[in-house]
Write a protein that holds these residues in place. Sequence first.
Motif, short mmCIF file in Angstrom:
data_model
loop_
_atom_site.label_atom_id
_atom_site.label_comp_id
_atom_site.label_asym_id
_atom_site.label_seq_id
_atom_site.Cartn_x
_atom_site.Cartn_y
_atom_site.Cartn_z
N UNK A 13 31.00 42.94 20.30
CA UNK A 13 31.02 43.77 21.36
C UNK A 13 30.30 45.01 20.77
N UNK A 73 35.19 49.15 29.25
CA UNK A 73 35.90 47.81 29.94
C UNK A 73 37.44 47.76 29.45
N UNK A 76 39.65 50.71 31.33
CA UNK A 76 39.74 50.10 32.59
C UNK A 76 41.02 48.91 32.65
N UNK A 77 40.68 48.06 31.83
CA UNK A 77 41.85 47.27 31.57
C UNK A 77 43.52 47.73 31.26
N UNK A 80 44.67 49.28 34.32
CA UNK A 80 45.19 48.13 35.12
C UNK A 80 46.54 47.52 34.79
N UNK A 81 46.34 47.22 33.54
CA UNK A 81 47.88 46.51 32.73
C UNK A 81 48.72 47.55 32.90
N UNK A 84 50.18 47.70 36.57
CA UNK A 84 50.74 46.50 37.05
C UNK A 84 52.43 46.13 36.92
N UNK B 314 45.55 40.51 41.46
CA UNK B 314 45.76 41.18 40.04
C UNK B 314 44.76 42.15 39.70
N UNK B 315 44.72 43.48 39.98
CA UNK B 315 43.64 44.39 39.65
C UNK B 315 43.18 44.07 38.12
N UNK B 316 44.17 43.58 37.28
CA UNK B 316 43.81 43.78 35.95
C UNK B 316 43.16 42.45 35.55
N UNK B 317 42.87 41.41 36.65
CA UNK B 317 42.05 40.09 36.28
C UNK B 317 40.50 40.51 36.48
N UNK B 318 40.37 41.74 37.02
CA UNK B 318 38.74 42.30 37.27
C UNK B 318 38.27 42.80 36.23
N UNK B 319 37.02 42.46 35.97
CA UNK B 319 36.25 43.07 34.97
C UNK B 319 37.01 42.84 33.63
N UNK B 320 37.77 41.85 33.40
CA UNK B 320 38.57 41.64 32.06
C UNK B 320 37.54 41.20 31.27
N UNK B 321 37.07 39.98 31.63
CA UNK B 321 35.89 39.38 30.78
C UNK B 321 34.50 39.41 31.26
N UNK B 322 34.39 39.50 32.66
CA UNK B 322 33.11 39.40 33.14
C UNK B 322 32.99 40.24 34.26
#
Lengths: 180, 591
Positions: A13, A73, A76-77, A80-81, A84, B314-322
């Motif tokens: 990356x 990215x 952002x994760x 969100x993590x 939740x 689950x917002x954390x599924x979005x933009x995680x990999x793609x």
Amino acid sequence: MNQPASAYFIEDRHDPNETHTLAVLVQNEPGVLARVIGLFSGRGYNIESLTVSETESQKHLSRITIVTTGTPMVIEQIKHQLDRMIPVYRVVDMTQTKRSIERELAMVKVRGEGEHRVEALRLADAFRARVIDATTESFVFEITGNTDKINQFIDLMRPLGLVEVSRTGVAAIGRGPEGM
Amino acid sequence: MSDKSHDPNQMTGAAMIVRALIDHGVKDIFGYPGGAVLPIYDEIFQQSEVQHILVRHEQGAGHAAEGYARSTGKPGVVLVTSGPGATNMVTPLTDALMDSIPLVCITGQVPTHLIGNDAFQECDTVGITRPCTKHNWLVRDVNDLAKVLHEAFYVATSGRPGPVLVDVPKDVQFATGTYHPPRKSDVHRSYAPRVKGDATQIRKAVALLAHAKRPVIYSGGGVINSGPEATKLLRELVEVTGFPITSTLMGLGAYPASGKNWLGMLGMHGTYEANMTMHDCDVMLCVGARFDDRITGRVDAFSPGSKKIHIDIDPSSINKNIRVDVPIIGDCGNVLGDILQVFKAEAKKPDIKAWWQQIAQWRARNSLFYKKSNDVILPQYAIQRLFELTRGKDTYITTEVGQHQMWAAQFFGFEEPHRWMTSGGLGTMGYGLPAALGVQVAHPDSLVIDIAGDASVQMTMQEMSTAVQYELPIKIFILNNQYMGMVRQWQQLLHGNRLSHSYSEALPDFVKLAEAYGGVGIQAHKPADLDGAIKEMISVKRPVLFDCRVAALENCFPMIPSGKAHNEMLLPEQANDEATATAFAGGKALV
């Protein structure tokens, strides 16, 4: 793209890393800090600095300030993590708001005599660090400021007989009348 | 005596646990007793509303509860003791977390005053299970117990479902306190999963769908978790738009395999047409799936020319990999309903005839082809026969993990959701047999088959004893190739055919083993014997171990080699040594 034999897709990356300060409002209950820290270690995120304390005792609310680095990215994760998790009320990216103040407190112990001692005291004055303990051969300075300022002060103390440093980590708050 | 002695809500912690199970409509739980849960077992003994299934190992209880939950849409409940009871639950809890399965696990703990003293059968249960549960609680005061139990059920089943754990010290089980029925205030105020999708985003999504030339719908387990309404709406959306649809391993059955728009499963062992459609599409609608690495292949070459819409709770599924273009956070059913409403009002079926013609060409490659044999049973053939002979029956399928799992996904057609129970995210060998138990408990009159491998099935074989005890007529259909087939396949493809420890030298005689447990053993060696043997298995109303001897060296194709994109699949007819070596170039040389 060559890669070693693997059951996983291995990719480089190239996005550059950014540093962000996150403010996290949580229910103050047993294990909540372990959950937050476990999330970071478990998912391989970085913690540059972590500050936590109860801020509203009647509502059992604690505020955690985390300084972290990662690609956009990943940042952002992380948000969100965190968001939740069951006991997390809110996550605010203080860096993204561009309207936040960050402060850190450090206590810096310096040991020396003669010219070094005078120089340390003079620099402390320039940095508005206070002397909170003194002996004939040492000082403990208290300094507050952003991380850069504290780093700079510590670097200056090093040749003057720096013994040790204790830092609180970063606390952050938004400018203006609104709360988070 | 005080007035409180007549208050029906005054009870012991142990009684509260059973009472809470009843209040949440729990009929069956899976568990194993031990020192730290004896007061709860004493309560279970004295009532008849909750049936307890005694497993042989706590991991079995966990997977059984997962099978129960996946096949019913209700939470699965597990009761185990402290220490080893709790640590044996780590695998099923992690499995349930990865696949978003609602589980409520109650563990006993040593008495409060001994916590931290390295007491007998003590472990830091909430510490160990923190990363493998959606949330967990240690209850130190009996008056908190009712609230925590109700919250546990709510957290497990709401939002993105998942496993939760409540750790109850033995003194709290003995102590008397006040119980209350479930109420809204039992839940953390900080926990409020978003159900309704943003209206602006939904309009953007519809605009993309309406103008698509090469669309695809990619659905996942989230559709099934969302409930029957989501499945109905997904099918309606396919009908209204005329779009092709593919699905992840977890999402099979949401759209029927016999449906005309069905492309088959996508991903590493998905069909050529599904993966090519994903690669070349211009609009992708991802519903309740998470762009897992088995799905995407090489990320930077994943569906390069498409606009992507992603619906996930689950917002954390979005933009995680793609990175996606139109994220919609909300419940699949709710959002699909809104999309359909807007689509029907404002758009008309796009003309995608040319796209379907292209797809027909990919289909014609027949990517699931395999060479049949009259001498030896091909594993693919065995599953096709099993599918044909169970067609029209009320059938539930579970699997273990490996080649047999992929062949089951490729060759067994699922028409309805909740019929397919497999360990997708964690890939847990040993999942299928206990999961079948759980499914059979929930559906006593249905035909429940675990499509298994000879290696996986031995990991939880002891649960045959449970099946016999409770007269649960599960059918364990073992594709026996004497290898850990998927491990061997990777060793052949990537590690110079050095088959390091992937061969089982000393397999048990599965027929005798079945008989030793008090079940029925059946064996098939030849293709000609297979139909008769499968029919016999179906007709037997007892637990069966079916030892299906299959071609030992068959491999699972088509396949996306690692580091490759969707349009670089290795098809079965190309899978000779030379082509395989080229496809895996960059890896170690193939011998």
